[in-house]
Structures are given as structure tokens and as C-alpha cells.
Design an enzyme around this catalytic site. Structure first.
Site, PDB file in Angstrom:
ATOM      1  NE  ARG A   8      -4.135   0.073   1.853  1.00 19.88           N
ATOM      2  CZ  ARG A   8      -5.268   0.416   1.240  1.00 19.88           C
ATOM      3  NH1 ARG A   8      -5.450   1.671   0.832  1.00 19.88           N
ATOM      4  NH2 ARG A   8      -6.207  -0.467   1.010  1.00 19.88           N
ATOM      5  CD  GLU A  32      -6.853   2.497   6.752  1.00 23.41           C
ATOM      6  OE1 GLU A  32      -5.853   1.863   7.128  1.00 23.41           O
ATOM      7  OE2 GLU A  32      -7.534   2.174   5.757  1.00 23.41           O
TER       8      GLU A  32
END
Length: 803
Positions: free
Chosen positions: A329, A732
Site C-alpha cells: 500500500r 484512514e
């Protein structure tokens, strides 16, 4: 059973008007939180005979071969019931998520400072804690590998290298008008959840085990406990009602503590509880991955990026843990919001003799994005332009809309609109002039200003995790019981999912009973992570509620000889054509007619096609967007910094609960600000963590919050993808809004010596700011000394001859 409805009453219950969702409804446990009535695991009533478990470890060794371990004094301590070691594990001595490289208790080798070697089981926690320190270790110490440089020099890896490549970045860099390169260090971060790691295991008949764990992933607790006990998963049940924070630190790393409690419960046949001290928790659990990044960028005279070569070196610790997904990621978000025509993005996952780093809010994305923002800041300084101008020039557009990993950016216009709106509402250009004027007239204090974007992909990048289940029961009194696979860690997931069920069934929220997440009710769940908790569990619950509702509609349509379109559910009532009934009446009648009033809803995210081996496909269902504008002032004599003002504008689609979403945005921003400014992790030269308490590790406090703090939700068209009520994830993405604070500090340091590029790393602590300021002044001084000076004429005597 019928009651004639007045015409005006039926008209108030209309299809299409949302009642429960898109409302600022308070957190379901809000009152319990502030009154202290919320039950966490350590608050649970302990059965008579409950024992307490404390892990034991060598406080003098970082790594080495375990020659011998003398536990006689530990066992002899009054109140100690048992001492367990790796030899007492009935099944497999492993608590890893998948790699099989993380022992519950070390046996032959100690790999990092704080690694568990044994555990003490005693009648009280205090007795167990004191006894654990009586162990005598004989260890042949090794030279530890502590840094990225140490690990790279020894080719020490937890996972193979990985990269994305598009086009010909080598040719792009060679042919670019201008080039920059640098090394950027990004620090880790301690989760600092208020509730520490805790687990409570209770033996059941037939070798079964009931485990209460403060975990984001009950299914993984179930798997892990079953594995270490050597029993089928079906004999283990994991349950959690709420956590006092998680932030990723309880996604995989709750496994070990649940396993230890369960082993102790098996050995003693008694309920056993384990709760780590704060110091031990900080020493023995992993952090956000810290990185060394080597970057190169080629660009034109207009600042348009031509090619990039970004190499991430991550300190992963001694085992793989979740480093595969975290580092992937990081790579996925190394573009931030910018189009790279040619790019290579590389990743090395380095093995060190430190605790295994793990998931943390943003899951590697923040490290990738701050690297991109650092590059853009440097480009702007080198060209003498404002960084916002360079950012906007490099944004994804209709013609330039494919990421380095091949996924199209379908909502780039949202990114442009959010930034344009914030640029106007924050008075960016007016304030830029004021900042410039302030810096011109102040030698010691310097201001910085930055406006940065957020583009964050939503979905687990491991495809199989993008699924969820929910269990909804409608009882004959009209009340509802709701269960799903998501966990509540304070973020309001339970409230949002209850709102969704309330909306679908038309029952008021006070009629919905939210029950603890329980692997015996909803099996095989994904972790509550990747910002997907509501997307997955909310949709599963919506499907379950809708299925029950559809059964009722079909039954009522037949019974009342009316079309389904004439039946509405609202406010604990059901309107059937021109009649109104209570939900309790409808539920009782349906039960008598043998209509099923329960459903296990299931949802799998569509469109996810990512193939890691070929680096092709679509890893994300959609992107969440946002933007932040931050203004800071630094003291160039001390390195101290204050955040003067923050403006945030964030895209949550059609918000399910604006109050909760704004809270998540504020909290995420502050947590990100802490990571980038105050939260410094320090290991000594022997590999011992020195910042292992609130006295030495500095999370943001109330005094760090800017006095001028403006937060708004972006009012857009909603999520173009078919998410629950067209909402977007919010957990997030707000963390990366804090990039604006770091970039504003970078801007302030740059104003110490205009034209020179700061060597500023993260976190930008006072010490780091002061170091960067001194380097800037040194650069300016050296440049002044080496500048071309006019020739000095030789002196002559009065007669005109040379002296």
C-alpha cells in the site's frame, strides 16, 4: 389486527426519504463512555478462581542464542500456579497471521528486545509480574541488525523485493529538463490505544475455549487460538464488544496475548486473563513501519513530472507480520494525487532485530503519500514557484488518469473541486502574501503554509478480505438484534450499521440491540481495517435487513391484495395501502404465517481484480479524497513549532453520520500530525526501545490542537460506486490530511535560506527542525563564500607603481 390510518399519517411515511442515515446521531456507547459504564475486557466480572498471566522476557538481551533458562525462583514464588514455556504449547507455537514465523514464546533464540520467552500464571497480576523478573537467562548474544542500513548490508529480508514499473523511467529521467534526488527518512509511530492489549480465556467442555480479546480481527483470534491449542476452529469462540482504540495495533498483534491466555487456561483448567502494562505493551508490540526512501524525479521547466524512481526501504522487524500488505500500500500511494508518465516504485522489506512492525491507520499509505509531497515541495523550491501551483499542475486529469499500477482514477474532477474549494475558503493566496511578508520582517520566527491533497484507495489489497457477513433478527415484539463481523474501537461502526438497519426496516434505533462481535454468530470475517468496516459490514447488514423486509412485503402484498409499492416501513410502523400497523403487529402476524424473520446477509466487494504477481488489475473499489491547508510558525533558534491554523475539507460521499465522520476527520488529522511532528521512536545502540512510556513518547495533547481549526464535509454527488447509501470510507484517509502540517514546516524551513531545499525528515520534532535550519544556513553560507566575487585591484604606491 388492523387500524385505519388517517390520510395525513400515511403521507408522512414516504418511500425515498431517509430517516435514520445521513443524520448526526450520537455514538451508541457515548453515554457509557463518559459515565464509565462501558464494559471493556478488563472490566468484565471475573469468575471465582480467575488467574492472571504475565509474559516473561530477558530485559538484558536484544538477540542471541538461548543457552539456558532457570525458572526455579519463578515457580517457587508464593501465589504462582504455573509457568508456561514453548514446551507447553499443545499445538503449533506460532501466532503469525500467515507466514508461520512468529512464535508465541521463543525457545532457542531471542530475536528482539522484549520477545516473550515464558509466561507466569498466578493468583494476582502483581504476583505474576514480580515473579516473572526472577528468571535467570543465559544467552549467547548476537550483534543485532537494527537499522535499514544494517539489514540491507546483510541482505536480511522478511519478504522478497517487489516493484511497479510503467513506461521507461530510466529514459524519462535521462531526458528530463531537470532532475532532483534525495533521501528521506520517515519515522514509525506507536499506536497508543487507551486500552492496552488484553485477553480473557475461559475453558469450555470438550477442549473448547471462549476467548474475549481486544482485537480488530476476532476470526484471526479464533484461528490462532485453535492453532496453538491443536483443536478445530469450531471449538474456539472469540468475542469482543468494544475496544478502547486499535488503530491497526490490534489487527494481528492481539493474537499473541490471546494465545498466551488460552494456553494458560488449558494448562490450569481455569479462566485466565492477560493484560499488558503500558511499558511492556509499547516494548513488545509493533509500530507503524519506518522507512528510508531514496527518490529521483525528472521534470520540466514548468514543474510537470516526467519520470520518478522511488525506492522504499522498510524496517519490518523480525517477522513478516502484515508487512506484505503494508508495503504494497505504500507503493500504491507513492503517487499521492499526481500522474507519473514513467515510473518505477520499488520496495525492500527488511528484517531487523526489532519487534515486528504491523498495521497502523493508513496501512502504509501515509508513508507513500508524504514521500510524493516531499518531492513536489522540492520541485517547487527548485523552480521558485508556489508548491500548490506545482501540485495542481501534476494532478490526475481526463487525459492523464492512470496510476503507476494501472488503475484509472475515475473521480479526478472531485480532487480538483475539493482543492479549488479549499483554496478559496482558506484564503490561500492572501495568506501566502502575509506569510511572505512576515518572513521578510522576522529573522528568528518563520512561517510556512501548505495546501495538500488526499487520494486514498478503499479496499483490502488482499482480495479475499473484501467480504463480510451480518446476522439480523426481527423479533415478534418489533425489536431487532444486530450482529456483524466488524469490531467497534470507538470509531462508531456499530452506530452506523445500526442506522442502516434502522433505515431498511423502518424501526427506531432504540429498538435495535447491537450485540458483541462473535465468531459463533458471523464466521470467517475480515479484520475491521482498511477503512472498509462500514462498506463491508454495513452492506451485509443492509442486505440482511432488506431480505427480511422483502419477505414481509411479499406476505403483506398477498394478504392485503395490494402492490408492493404501496407498502412503506417508517417510525416502527408499516403502512399498507391505506392502513397503518405497528411493526410488532406485522412481525407477530408474519411469525404466525411462518415467515422467516431472520437473515444472514453476505456482501463481497465487486470489481476488485488485483493480481499481485502480474501487477495488473484494480486493487481499489474507489478513492476517497480530501484536502488540508495548514499554517505553522517555527522558531529557528530552538526548533519549536506551533500550528496556527488548519482548514480541512474531506469527501465522505453522502455521509451516513456527519457527527461521527467529522470526529473521525478531526481525530485522524491529529493522529497524523502527531506522527509527523512529535511522535519519535528512539532505540539505543543496543536495540532497546527507550520511548516506551508517556513520559518519553509524545503524542499530541489538547495544547497541540490549533486554536483555529476548521473542518467541513465536501458536498458532492456521493460515491459513484454502489456503496451503502453512496457513502465513502472515513477511517484512514484523514490521517494523510496532516501532510499539510509537515509541508508547511518544510516551507517555513525553506524560508530560512530561500532557494535552498531543506533536508527535513519526519517526524519534524524540534530537534529535527533545528538540524534542518542549521543545514540551510550552512548551505547559504557556503554558497556565499564560493560565489564569484569582483577582482580585487592590487594596491599601488603614491608614485603609481605596484606596491
Amino acid at each position: 389486527m388492523t387500524t385505519k390510518a388517517k390520510a395525513s399519517e400515511s403521507q408522512t411515511i414516504e418511500a425515498g426519504n431517509l430517516v435514520s442515515v445521513q443524520r448526526p446521531i450520537r455514538h451508541d456507547s457515548a453515554a457509557k463512555h463518559v459515565s464509565g459504564e462501558a464494559i471493556y475486557i478488563d472490566d468484565m466480572n471475573e469468575p471465582v478462581g480467575t488467574l492472571h498471566v504475565v509474559p516473561g522476557w530477558d530485559r538484558n538481551t536484544v538477540c542471541g542464542r538461548l543457552i539456558s533458562l532457570d525458572l526455579d525462583a519463578v515457580r517457587a514464588t508464593p501465589g504462582v500456579v504455573a509457568v508456561i514455556t514453548a514446551d507447553d504449547v499443545p499445538g503449533t507455537n506460532d501466532c503469525s497471521s500467515a507466514a508461520g514465523d512468529d512464535p508465541v514464546m521463543a525457545k532457542e533464540e531471542i530475536s528482539f528486545f522484549g520477545q516473550v520467552v515464558f509466561a507466569v500464571v498466578a493468583t494476582t497480576r502483581e504476583i505474576a509480574s514480580k515473579a516473572a523478573r526472577k528468571a535467570v537467562f543465559d544467552v549467547e548474544a548476537y550483534q543485532p541488525l537494527l537499522t535499514q542500513e544494517d539489514a540491507a548490508a546483510n541482505d536480511s529480508m522478511v519478504l522478497p523485493d517487489y516493484q511497479f514499473r510503467r513506461g521507461d523511467p530510466e529514459a524519462g529521467l535521462a531526458g528530463a529538463d531537470r532532475k532532483l534526488d534525495g533521501t528521506f527518512r520517515i519515522g514509525g509511530q506507536e499506536h497508543f490505544y487507551l486500552e492496552g492489549q488484553v485477553a480473557f480465556a475461559m475453558p469450555q467442555e470438550d477442549l473448547g475455549m471462549q476467548v474475549y480479546s481486544s482485537t480488530q480481527h476476532p476470526t484471526e483470534i479464533q484461528h490462532t487460538v485453535a492453532k496453538v491449542l491443536g483443536v478445530p476452529d469450531a471449538l474456539v469462540n472469540a468475542e469482543v464488544r468494544r475496544m478502547g482504540g486499535g488503530f491497526g495495533g490490534k489487527e494481528s498483534q492481539a493474537n499473541q496475548w490471546a494465545a498466551l491466555a488460552a494456553i494458560a487456561a488449558r494448562v490450569t483448567a481455569k479462566p485466565c486473563k492477560l493484560r499488558l502494562d503500558r511499558d511492556d505493551d509499547m516494548i513488545m508490540t509493533g509500530k507503524r513501519h519506518d522507512f528510508r526512501v531514496n527518490w529521483q524525479v525528472g521534470f520540466g521547466a514548468n514543474g510537470l513530472i516526467r519520470a520518478t524512481d522511488i525506492a522504499f526501504q522498510a524496517r519490518c522487524g523480525y517477522s513478516a507480520d502484515l508487512s506484505l500488505g503494508v508495503n504494497d500500500r505504500t507503493m500504491f500511494h507513492a503517487d499521492s494525487s499526481y500522474f507519473y508518465p514513467d515510473a518505477v516504485i520499488r520496495s525492500r522489506r527488511l528484517k531487523t532485530n526489532t519487534c515486528s512492525n504491523t498495521a497502523f491507520r493508513g496501512f502504509g499509505g501515509p508513508q507513500g503519500m508524504i514521500t510524493a509531497e516531499k518531492m513536489v515541495e522540492c520541485i517547487a523550491i527548485s523552480l521558485g514557484e508556489d508548491a500548490l501551483t506545482i501540485r495542481k499542475r501534476n494532478f490526475y486529469t481526463e487525459e492523464r488518469n492512470v496510476t503507476p499500477y494501472g488503475m484509472p482514477v475515475e473521480e479526478h474532477e472531485v480532487l480538483h473541486d475539493i482543492v479549488a474549494q479549499l483554496e478559496a475558503s482558506s484564503d490561500y493566496w492572501v495568506r501566502r502574501e502575509k506569510v511572505r511578508d512576515f518572513n521578510k520582517h522576522n529573522a528568528v520566527l518563520k512561517k510556512g503554509l501548505a495546501l495538500t491533497p488526499v487520494k486514498f484507495g478503499i479496499s483490502f489489497t488482499l482480495k479475499h478480505l473484501n467480504q463480510a457477513g451480518a446476522l439480523v433478527h426481527l423479533y415478534t415484539d418489533g425489536s431487532v438484534q444486530l450482529n456483524h463481523g466488524g469490531t467497534e474501537m470507538g470509531q462508531g461502526l456499530y452506530t452506523k450499521v445500526a442506522q442502516i438497519v434502522s433505515e431498511e426496516l423502518g424501526v427506531n434505533l432504540d429498538k435495535i440491540r447491537i450485540t458483541a462481535t462473535d465468531t459463533s454468530k458471523v464466521p470467517n470475517t475480515a479484520p475491521t481495517a482498511a477503512s472498509s468496516g462500514t462498506d463491508l459490514n454495513g452492506m451485509a447488514a443492509k442486505i440482511a435487513a432488506r431480505t427480511i423486509k422483502d419477505r414481509l412485503i411479499a406476505h403483506l402484498a398477498e394478504q392485503h391484495d395490494c402492490p408492493p409499492e404501496a407498502i412503506f416501513f417508517r417510525d416502527d410502523k408499516v403502512v399498507v395501502a391505506d392502513e397503518t400497523f405497528s411493526m410488532a403487529q406485522i412481525a407477530r402476524e408474519a411469525h404466525m404465517a411462518r415467515i422467516q424473520l431472520s437473515d444472514a446477509g453476505y456482501y463481497a466487494t465487486p470489481m476488485i481484480t488485483w493480481d499481485r504477481e502480474s501487477t495488473t488489475g484494480r486493487p481499489f473499489f474507489y478513492f476517497a479524497y480530501g484536502a488540508a491547508c495548514s499554517e505553522v510558525t517555527i522558531d529557528t533558534m530552538t526548533g519549536e513549532m506551533i500550528v496556527n491554523r488548519v482548514d480541512l475539507l474531506h469527501d465522505v460521499g453522502h455521509s451516513l453520520n456527519p457527527a461521527i465522520d467529522i470526529g473521525q476527520i478531526e481525530g485522524g488529522f491529529v493522529q497524523g500530525m502527531g506522527w509527523l511532528t512529535t511522535e519519535e521512536l528512539v532505540w539505543d545502540e543496543k536495540g532497546r526501545l527507550r520511548t516506551h512510556a508517556p513520559s518519553t513518547y509524545k503524542i499530541p495533547t489538547a495544547s497541540d490542537i490549533p486554536d483555529d481549526f476548521r473542518v467541513r464535509l465536501y458536498e458532492g454527488k456521493g460515491n459513484p460506486q454502489d456503496t451503502v447509501y453512496r457513502s465513502k470510507a472515513v477511517g484512514e484517509p484523514p490521517v494523510m490530511l496532516a501532510n499539510a502540517v509537515f509541508c508547511a514546516i518544510h516551507d517555513a524551513v525553506a524560508n530560512v535560506a530561500p532557494g535552498f531545499i531543506p533536508d527535513l525528515n519526519a517526524p519534524a520534532t524540534p530537534e529535527e527542525i533545528l538540524r534542518a535550519v542549521r543545514l540551510m544556513r550552512d548551505q547559504a553560507h557556503r554558497a556565499a563564500e564560493t560565489a564569484v566575487k569582483p577582482p580585487v585591484k592590487a594596491p599601488v604606491d603614491p608614485e603609481g607603481a605596484p606596491a
